[in-house]
Design an enzyme around this catalytic site. Sequence first.
Site, PDB file in Angstrom:
ATOM      1  N   CYS A 149       0.677 -17.414   2.900  1.00 23.56           N
ATOM      2  CA  CYS A 149       0.075 -16.465   1.972  1.00 23.56           C
ATOM      3  C   CYS A 149      -0.210 -17.087   0.618  1.00 23.56           C
ATOM      4  O   CYS A 149      -0.901 -16.502  -0.200  1.00 23.56           O
ATOM      5  CB  CYS A 149       0.899 -15.191   1.850  1.00 23.56           C
ATOM      6  SG  CYS A 149       2.476 -15.383   1.063  1.00 23.56           S
ATOM      7  N   ASP A 192       1.884 -17.840  -1.839  1.00 23.20           N
ATOM      8  CA  ASP A 192       2.817 -17.562  -2.924  1.00 23.20           C
ATOM      9  C   ASP A 192       3.827 -18.688  -3.129  1.00 23.20           C
ATOM     10  O   ASP A 192       4.155 -19.425  -2.203  1.00 23.20           O
ATOM     11  CB  ASP A 192       3.603 -16.265  -2.629  1.00 23.20           C
ATOM     12  CG  ASP A 192       2.784 -15.032  -2.957  1.00 23.20           C
ATOM     13  OD1 ASP A 192       1.631 -15.180  -3.398  1.00 23.20           O
ATOM     14  OD2 ASP A 192       3.316 -13.926  -2.773  1.00 23.20           O
ATOM     15  N   CYS A 239       2.274 -12.533  -5.595  1.00 20.88           N
ATOM     16  CA  CYS A 239       1.803 -11.162  -5.670  1.00 20.88           C
ATOM     17  C   CYS A 239       2.919 -10.252  -6.176  1.00 20.88           C
ATOM     18  O   CYS A 239       4.028 -10.696  -6.475  1.00 20.88           O
ATOM     19  CB  CYS A 239       1.310 -10.708  -4.312  1.00 20.88           C
ATOM     20  SG  CYS A 239       2.568 -10.798  -3.043  1.00 20.88           S
ATOM     21  N   CYS A 284       5.857 -12.454   1.527  1.00 17.16           N
ATOM     22  CA  CYS A 284       5.787 -12.980   0.165  1.00 17.16           C
ATOM     23  C   CYS A 284       7.110 -12.764  -0.560  1.00 17.16           C
ATOM     24  O   CYS A 284       7.468 -13.542  -1.442  1.00 17.16           O
ATOM     25  CB  CYS A 284       4.669 -12.312  -0.628  1.00 17.16           C
ATOM     26  SG  CYS A 284       3.411 -11.497   0.347  1.00 17.16           S
TER      27      CYS A 284
END
Lengths: 209, 392
Positions: free
Chosen positions: A34, A36, A61, A105
């Site tokens: 993702c 992150d 995020c 995340c």
Amino acid sequence: MPYTEKVIEHFKNPRNVGSMETPDGKSTEGSPACGDMVSVYIKVDDETKKITDIKFESYGCASNIATGSIITELAKGKTIEEAKKISWKQASEELGGLPPVKAHCSVLAVEGLRAAIQDYEEKHGLITEKVPTTTDVVKKRLRHVMNPLTGLDVVRTELIKDIAVDEGEVKVDVDLKEDHQFAAAIKEDIKEKIEPLWDIKRVKVKFSG
Amino acid sequence: MTVYLDNASATKLDERVLDAMRPYLFEVYAVATSEFGYSLGIEAKEALDTARANIAKRMNGNPDELVFTSGSTESSNLALKGIIKAFDTKKSKKSKKHIIVSTIEDFPVLNSAKTLEKQGVDVTFVPVDETGLVDIEQLKESFTDNTVLVSIQHANQEIGTIQDIKTIGEFCSDHGVLFHTDATHTFTRVPLDVTQIPVDLVTVSAHTIHGPKGVGALYIKEGTPITKVMDGGFQENNMRAGLENIPGAVGFSKAVDLVTDKENQQIQNMRDTLIDKVLTEIPHTTLNGHPKKRTPHNANITFHYVEGESITLHLDMRGFAVSTGSACFSRSLEASHVIMGIGGDHERAHGSVRFTFGRFNTMKDVDAIVTAVSEVVKSLRDISPLGKSGGD
């Protein structure tokens, strides 16, 4: 809005943000799936083994930031043994729940804390030597790969059909179709968790759902 | 009050469009009948055909070359699958069929191509350069004796890059290959004349131009071999079954009329101002897409060292609606295939934000969003392990 008020509150005003000049332990965990990243810095009292100060930074995020924030609150003042036991589930509960698809995340912050503690332990001679990778070692690592459908890990949700370890090569068979919505993300995540093992050269992920 | 800057996803319905539609919801609500039907049905049919002619005219096409659909997704599905189906039923000499699409097509084209690939059609996904322009040399080289269709979008949904569809269309035409273009993000905003550009099929939709949702059309040049893909009645010249959406068609037609060159220029001015301000006032920013060849309403910028969902959520709490190509934001947890397609890495997609303007935006919105995004990005960079919040 998929987030609870508490998640939003921590996202807007994250606690214990920043870095440290001379941390006793630090880590940076990232998810290529993702994108992150999270860094965790800790100060540990050598006598009591209590975490006296903790800071985090996030390139992520909202759930990544909120989890980083809550995890620092939970860990501060705890001994490293206690802090190691802080789970994603516990962090999520503290935040009033996180969307399952976001486990990905947010689990990074939990791993970041554990890795920072491990870094401290390694630097202070508290870690035993390297063990060779077995299917059990792989399985244990896969417990940190999230199934975005449920927010639980891929082992617990029985997505892993088979694990084979042979001469530096790990093969993982996943019970999903190759063109599944999350197949690419899961594959990247699995590779990222297994590849750092010291005696592993190759990781192959097969989808046979 | 929300400052809405996601007009590439959906737009506010213009009240004048609703006024045009209203009679066809409450008075002339009958099915479109043949000329032998009852008066209300004939009136409905006339409204449908007037709308059809008006929309076709905007791209210089003939009225009978336009088929109404439920939107871009259906139009592009019909184009790709309908063409292949026609070649199948023709018992074409081409036993193996080949189609070409770009890697950055929107999902209706991209996923239709993938479905056809599973059904045995050869598909070439032709790459784009770092500005999003299709590599035309590679496109030409990928032609085979079996190539039946090329589908290259007029402009991109995320980064706004406008393709050279004239060159592509001419090459297709020279080789007897059909050419489809998805013009969802350009129709009425960027000129398209089907008598000047050799194009056989064009996807358009009302939802991007302040028209109603759920209505679009497919332009099909007369004589194009295509077979309907959805079974039912004989509506739309036996090309698209299902009760005609007459209020939708009338609304679409009105929406087309309301877009003017002057408005497009105003929108472009706002967009240009936004890009200028963001790139000069906020450090560590990159414009995604082509600097010149882009739709007038699109700006797509990567804010390095921060993540897109965090930006959009902070902006949302301040009353701004924008979108991002970050994986965290997507339903598949995958980073934007467009940003990856232009050679961007995860990092570039991670902090990418798309701002798309529409009729109801003002220059005040530009000032407000620049201030807000500047503050939000700064605060997120302050907590980022990669962050460099100040200057360089």
